[in-house]
Structure formats: C-alpha cells, structure tokens
Design a protein around this motif. Structure first.
Motif, PDB file in Angstrom:
ATOM      1  N   ARG A  21       0.853  -1.180   0.000  1.00 37.27           N
ATOM      2  CA  ARG A  21       0.000   0.000   0.000  1.00 37.27           C
ATOM      3  C   ARG A  21       0.891   1.232   0.000  1.00 37.27           C
ATOM      4  NH1 ARG A  21      -3.621   0.941   5.229  1.00 37.27           N
ATOM      5  NH2 ARG A  21      -3.585   3.070   4.410  1.00 37.27           N
ATOM      6  N   TYR A  39      -3.106   0.710  -3.754  1.00 39.55           N
ATOM      7  CA  TYR A  39      -2.561  -0.623  -3.546  1.00 39.55           C
ATOM      8  C   TYR A  39      -1.845  -1.106  -4.800  1.00 39.55           C
ATOM      9  CZ  TYR A  39      -5.319  -0.826   0.696  1.00 39.55           C
ATOM     10  OH  TYR A  39      -5.833  -0.574   1.948  1.00 39.55           O
ATOM     11  N   LEU A  87     -10.112  -7.455   2.252  1.00 45.99           N
ATOM     12  CA  LEU A  87     -10.433  -6.579   3.370  1.00 45.99           C
ATOM     13  C   LEU A  87     -11.843  -6.955   3.788  1.00 45.99           C
ATOM     14  CD1 LEU A  87      -8.517  -4.983   1.252  1.00 45.99           C
ATOM     15  CD2 LEU A  87      -9.156  -2.972   2.596  1.00 45.99           C
ATOM     16  N   TYR A 132      -5.895  -7.054   6.997  1.00 48.64           N
ATOM     17  CA  TYR A 132      -5.819  -7.629   5.652  1.00 48.64           C
ATOM     18  C   TYR A 132      -5.607  -9.137   5.718  1.00 48.64           C
ATOM     19  CZ  TYR A 132      -4.685  -2.798   4.339  1.00 48.64           C
ATOM     20  OH  TYR A 132      -4.701  -1.438   4.165  1.00 48.64           O
ATOM     21  N   GLN A 136      -7.939   2.331   5.631  1.00 47.58           N
ATOM     22  CA  GLN A 136      -7.456   1.496   4.539  1.00 47.58           C
ATOM     23  C   GLN A 136      -7.632   2.152   3.175  1.00 47.58           C
ATOM     24  OE1 GLN A 136      -9.725  -2.024   5.900  1.00 47.58           O
ATOM     25  NE2 GLN A 136      -7.743  -3.070   6.108  1.00 47.58           N
ATOM     26  N   ALA A 196     -13.761  -3.327   5.940  1.00 52.69           N
ATOM     27  CA  ALA A 196     -12.960  -2.185   5.513  1.00 52.69           C
ATOM     28  C   ALA A 196     -13.153  -0.997   6.460  1.00 52.69           C
ATOM     29  CB  ALA A 196     -13.328  -1.796   4.093  1.00 52.69           C
TER      30      ALA A 196
END
Lengths: 114, 106
Positions: A36, A89, A78, A64, A85, A81
């Motif tokens: 990420r 990605y 996820l 995750y 987050q 979520a």
C-alpha cells in the motif's frame, strides 16, 4: 516485459464493507507481493507469497488477509474495511526473493473507504 | 526507526541540470534498488545496485555498502524525468523509503 494485472483499478466501498483486490501475473514468477502507498510515504508491504498456497506476513498486515490460489493469482481481502485502509494498492511479482531479482509492478488499485 | 531514509524529500530543477538523490539505510541489505514512479502512479525498476557504481543511460548509482548509503545521479535532466524516485533495500523482502519528488521545469 513481465505483465502484472490488477483489478479493479478503482474501488469505493463503505466502512465495514467487504473488498477483494485481484492480481494476476503471467510470467511464471514465484514471488508476489501486496503493497500500500499513502501520501508522503513509500510503499509498505502488507503480505507476500513465494508460491501457490504460501502466505508470508509483511510489515503492515493488520486488517488484511491474502490468498495465493495459483502461481498466477494473488488476492488481497479486506473483510471489514475501515477509512484508514483508503490507499493506493500495488501488486508486484518477481522471479525469486533473492537479491538479484527485479520487481514488476501492476498499475495499482485506488481504494476509497467512506 | 525508519530503515530507509531518502533525501531530499523534494527537488526542483531546470531542464539540463543534474540531480543527486540520496538513500541511507539502517539494516544490512543484500540488495538495493532504485525505482521510478510516474506522476500517474506507475512504478518501474531503474537499477539494482548492491555495491559499487552502475550506469544506465543518464542514470548513475553509487552504493557504499559499508557506509549504508546509495546515491542516484541523473545527468542533463529532462521534463520527462519528473516524478518520484524510490529507494528500496532487500533484507529478505523489499523495504522502501518515502521517496524524492523530482520536478524538472522547462
């Protein structure tokens, strides 16, 4: 040139939602990675794998899950979520995890959690 | 503390000037790589350089492993060099620095 394909390219979900990010590489690479990237930061490793059925924990794994179903496919999940987050990605692959390997990156998935 | 530190955080140049980017790392690394991220976000590997000096095109990387530092020199910068340059070390997995944002003005 190695090909790494991510889908979707963009995703919007709500807090508590369930999201799956997909990654496929077509160059028979053993290693696959999920990173990420947040504004002002470099890439941070979430999970990685060195083969089908294998999973290794990265540096920021909380929240995750990941699954490597085949040599080609690596998924990031996820399940609940959260806004933290929201990020860009990247999936990457390499032939080996050794010191001489080159990483090939996908185009990225931009995820927004509202 | 952060394993990979890059400097400067940002750099603005006029086209034709040279750029010098620095990477310092705190762990013993078996490999060091430089990556370029375009303004659009795509990432490509530029150089792998565990030690010594390597050249590719207008790029020169010098890594002094004992001193845990590496530099990336871009000669005769072009506007298309604008983007973010990331340094990463391999300690079994790649760990990235926060990057240097380079802007080259025409």
């Amino acid at each position: 040139e190695a090909a790494v394909t991510q889908s979707p390219r963009n995703k919007v979900t709500v807090t508590g939602g369930n999201v799956t990010l997909s990654c496929r590489q077509t160059n028979s690479h053993n290693y696959m990675y999920w990173y990420r990237q947040d504004t002002g930061h470099g890439l941070r490793l979430i999970h990685y794998s060195y083969g089908a059925g294998n999973l290794q924990i990265g540096d920021v794994p909380d929240g995750y899950k990941a699954t490597r179903t085949t040599q080609e496919d690596f998924f990031l999940l996820l399940e609940l979520a959260s806004p933290s987050q929201t990020s860009l990605y990247f999936c990457a692959s390499s032939g080996t995890g050794g010191s001489q390997n080159t990483l090939y990156f996908g185009a990225g998935t931009r995820l927004s959690v509202l | 503390g952060q394993q990979v530190q890059q400097s400067p955080a940002s750099l603005v140049l006029q086209e034709g000037e040279n750029a010098e980017l620095q990477c310092n790392f705190s762990s013993t690394a078996t490999q060091l790589q430089w990556f370029y991220q375009s303004p659009g976000g795509s990432l490509v590997s530029l150089l792998s350089n565990p030690s010594g000096t390597k050249h590719t095109g207008r790029l020169t990387s010098t890594t002094v492993t004992k001193e845990r530092r590496s530099s990336l020199h871009i000669s005769s910068s072009q506007t298309t060099d604008s983007g973010t340059y990331l340094c990463a070390i391999n300690t079994g997995k790649l760990t990235f620095g926060d990057g240097t944002v380079l802007t080259v003005k025409p």
